[in-house]
Scaffold this motif. Structure first.
Motif, mmCIF file in Angstrom:
data_model
loop_
_atom_site.group_PDB
_atom_site.id
_atom_site.type_symbol
_atom_site.label_atom_id
_atom_site.label_comp_id
_atom_site.label_asym_id
_atom_site.label_seq_id
_atom_site.Cartn_x
_atom_site.Cartn_y
_atom_site.Cartn_z
ATOM 1 N N ALA A 109 37.911 46.629 44.855
ATOM 2 C CA ALA A 109 37.461 45.278 45.214
ATOM 3 C C ALA A 109 38.627 44.486 45.794
ATOM 4 N N LEU B 93 41.312 41.895 39.779
ATOM 5 C CA LEU B 93 40.205 42.607 40.428
ATOM 6 C C LEU B 93 40.386 44.118 40.307
ATOM 7 N N ILE C 41 31.727 40.704 42.372
ATOM 8 C CA ILE C 41 32.872 41.002 41.500
ATOM 9 C C ILE C 41 33.928 39.897 41.619
ATOM 10 N N VAL D 277 30.942 43.368 46.308
ATOM 11 C CA VAL D 277 32.327 42.935 46.124
ATOM 12 C C VAL D 277 32.370 41.423 45.898
#
Ligand code: ADP
Ligand code: MG
Length: 702
Positions: free
Chosen positions: A27, A23, A48, A45
């Motif tokens: 994030a 990540l 992601i 987030v």
């Protein structure tokens, strides 16, 4: 044969290490905060995280994802969705969005809900529990990304085992922090319940298993005479593990390690063909998810090796059943285990207050704890001559018992018994300090050093149930104590008095003797401790006003949720016994009776042939045997008719408490009555004539 444990450990888990490496930093930080501090993830987030999770899962071979949840059936549920997103040009992209990660709507309306979803429009949602890591489940024919979730109704009512568990952890955290502040701890920010679940199970040969309809349909044997040898020699317990079983354990461990489940200990249990696995303890909800995976994996691995894993609490009558020891403790984010007494418990005010609270919680809410360990299968175990008895009591061990007795006798404790030096009398053996406390294997709720071990839990059960109760009853007592102490001027004096009085008021629940003895049953009755011997008797505690009030106060269950759960339990009980009864009837009619008749015909033919060949020969043995068989066959047949009769009556009743009682008191008894002559017949006829494998075949020939 070589297993690289370090390499495979956690390889199928989207764990902290994976997140950290995959990540983007910001994030990752937000994800960490969501996990550790319970802060909501914002949608970007989540997108992601979902993307990276998907990429990672695809690398591991996954084609689908699922919101993995734990409905009231007690097992897990999953509905798979492929990552595909077909494009106009006939190809596909693979997608997984933050939305899909966070929320699902599996419909799943056929799960038991006890009326919570009676209407046609009742939706069901799954919500991501980001504190339990996502994982990839690899089975011989599929690879699926599993997202641990909670399962709720449109109105937010819990439809699963996980939601109340998370709520109860929160409740306990809140109240424990209040107690810690009162005791002067200003730094702890989080309180975590830790749980380690030891799991017992049986392994039997799959071919033999498949020859027994009772095992196939009900998970336990409904007929079966005892073999000449049972577990009386204690030669299986901790014995050398057979090669075939070791082969199973090797693969079992590997599969668990891949899932990041810290499988640690394995050994043979008391009964032949019985074994145990224990992982290292973990945060309560993670341990609960893991235990579900332990049960599922055991069954899958066994199946792949020509074995069957029996998780039932009592697969074999007359032979020890299986349970699950739920080891439970409370820790802070600073790493302090609040159940660690230290070396001088009498001076450890914090520990003593917490101990007193737990003693009070267990005493005041014993029926709820008993309920939390109730399954139809566990009825065969609790209160039988095996671990543990059906009366709830607490074992504290010599050292703590001595400390609390000092409180009762003199109002304070001034010393702690110390562990003595271990002296074997052999020079070459090391000497060491022994623990100040020995173990007690017969207690349903035992203090074992720095944790409590709740031993009543059934082997098939989700450990969510007992932990919801444990967390909530302790939260309730902490809350009451905190309310009182916060109002006091002289806190130190008030705490001292509270420890003393609480112990005095609830010492009746403490029992350090042999929990199996008849003497204890009588003594428990004298002390006024409830002895709830069956599940149907236990269910009432769920909707008892005082308990409802407590669960509502801590936001763990609403009255409606509790009522629905009670309904599901009655239903589960009735259905279980119903299936067992029908299976017995089927086996009796289609297998046992015809086999016995065939055998008898053979005997009769043999008598006739002997008489024809040699009229003077004595055939009285054959004749006696025939009479014996006829007598038992007749009894069996009439008991079979009686069972069919009561089943019809039970089926005609409305579902609920009354029907469950009928199943417990009438149908169950009729099943026992059918079994007795059938088991005698098994001992009378030729082994070759018996239609399915015997106990001996199943448990001594794995
Ligand atoms: P036994 O009770 O058979 O002697 P152990 O003491 O090794 O076995 O522990 C049994 C289980 O209890 C394991 O799952 C272990 O990780 C767990 N356990 C140990 N300490 C704690 C603790 N503080 N809180 C919760 N579980 C614990
Ligand atoms: Mg144990």
């Amino acid at each position: 044969m070589y297993t690289n444990v370090k390499e495979i450990y956690g390889q199928n888990v989207f764990n902290d290490a994976v997140m950290k490496s995959r990540l983007p930093k910001s994030a990752y930080k937000k994800m960490k905060a969501a996990i550790e501090a319970g802060i909501d993830l914002d949608p970007e987030v989540a997108d992601i995280v979902a993307h990276e999770m998907k990429e990672w899962a695809i690398e591991r071979g996954a084609t689908h994802f699922t919101h993995w949840f734990q409905p009231l059936t007690g097992i897990t549920a999953e509905k798979h969705d492929a990552f595909i997103d077909p494009q106009e040009d006939g190809t596909t992209l693979l997608r997984f969005s933050g939305k899909e990660l966070i929320k699902g709507e599996p419909d799943a309306s056929s799960f038991p809900s006890g009326g919570l979803r009676a209407t046609f429009e009742a939706r069901g949602y799954t919500a991501w529990d980001c504190t339990s890591p996502a994982f990839v489940k690899e089975t011989p024919h599929s690879t699926i990304l599993c997202i641990p979730t909670a399962f709720c109704s449109y109105k937010g009512e819990a439809l699963d085992k996980k939601t109340p568990l998370l709520r109860s952890m929160q409740a306990l955290e809140l109240q424990t922090l209040r107690i810690l502040r009162l005791l002067g701890n200003t730094t702890a920010q989080r309180v975590i319940t830790s749980v380690g679940a030891e799991q017992e199970y049986f392994l039997v040969d799959k071919d033999k298993f498949m020859k027994r309809k009772d095992l196939i349909f009900t998970g336990r044997t409904l007929f079966g005479a005892m073999p000449p040898k049972g577990q009386e020699m204690d030669d299986h317990y901790f014995g050398v593990i057979p090669e075939r079983v070791l082969g199973f354990m090797k693969k079992f461990n590997e599969e668990l390690w891949k899932l990041g489940i810290p499988a640690k200990t394995q050994h043979n249990e008391v009964a032949p063909a019985q074994h145990e696995i224990a992982p290292i303890y973990d945060q309560n909800n993670i341990a609960t998810d893991h235990n579900q995976l332990v049960m599922e994996t055991a069954q899958r691995v066994a199946d792949g090796q020509g074995l069957r894993c029996l998780l039932h609490e009592k697969p074999f009558k007359g032979i020890n059943g299986s349970g699950k020891h739920n080891n439970w403790s409370i820790c802070t984010d600073e790493g302090e285990n609040l159940l660690d007494p230290g070396s001088t418990p009498h001076e450890n005010i914090q520990f003593l207050l917490i101990l007193a609270a737990i003693i009070r919680a267990v005493d005041e809410y014993a029926p709820l704890l008993r309920l939390s360990a109730s399954t139809p299968g566990n009825d065969h175990r609790l209160g039988g001559n095996e671990a543990p008895p059906s009366v709830i009591s607490i074992f504290l061990g010599e050292q703590l018992e001595d400390v609390i007795e000092q409180f009762v006798d003199t109002g304070e404790a001034t010393s702690s018994i110390e562990g003595e030096e271990y002296v074997s009398g052999v020079h070459s053996l090391p000497t060491f300090q022994m623990d100040a406390t020995d173990r007690n294997r017969t207690s349903p709720f035992a203090f074992t050093g720095n944790k409590f071990e709740f031993r009543m839990v059934g082997s098939t059960q989700s450990i969510a149930d007992p932990n919801v109760v444990l967390n909530t009853i302790v939260a309730e007592v902490f809350c009451d104590m905190a309310d009182k102490l916060e109002a006091e001027e002289d806190k130190s004096m008030a705490i001292h008095n509270m420890i003393k009085n609480t112990i005095k008021d609830h010492i009746r629940i403490v029992f350090n003797g042999n929990g199996y003895s008849e003497k204890w049953k009588r003594e428990a009755e004298r002390r006024g401790l409830p002895n709830i011997t069956c599940m149907v008797d236990a269910i009432g505690a769920m909707t008892d006003d005082r308990n409802v009030e407590m669960f509502e106060k801590h936001g763990v269950f609403t009255r409606t949720e509790l009522e629905s759960r009670a309904e599901v339990m009655y239903e589960t009980y009735s259905k279980t016994v119903h299936i067992e009864a029908l299976t017995m009837i089927d086996m009796a009619k289609k297998q046992i009776v015809p086999s016995v008749i065939r055998y008898q015909t053979g005997l009769a033919d043999s008598i006739n042939s002997i008489k024809a060949a040699c009229p003077d020969l004595d055939t009285s043995v054959q004749e006696d045997l025939m009479k014996d068989i006829s007598f038992n066959l007749k009894e069996m047949y009439s008991n079979l008719a009686a069972l069919e009769d009561v089943i019809v009556k039970a089926e005609a009743m409305e579902e609920g408490e009354e029907q469950s009682y009928y199943y417990r008191q009438v149908v169950f008894e009729a099943m026992e009555a059918l079994r007795e002559p059938a088991d005698r017949l098994e001992m009378l006829v030729d082994k070759k004539a018996w239609p399915f494998p015997s106990y001996g075949d199943l448990i001594f020939e794995v």
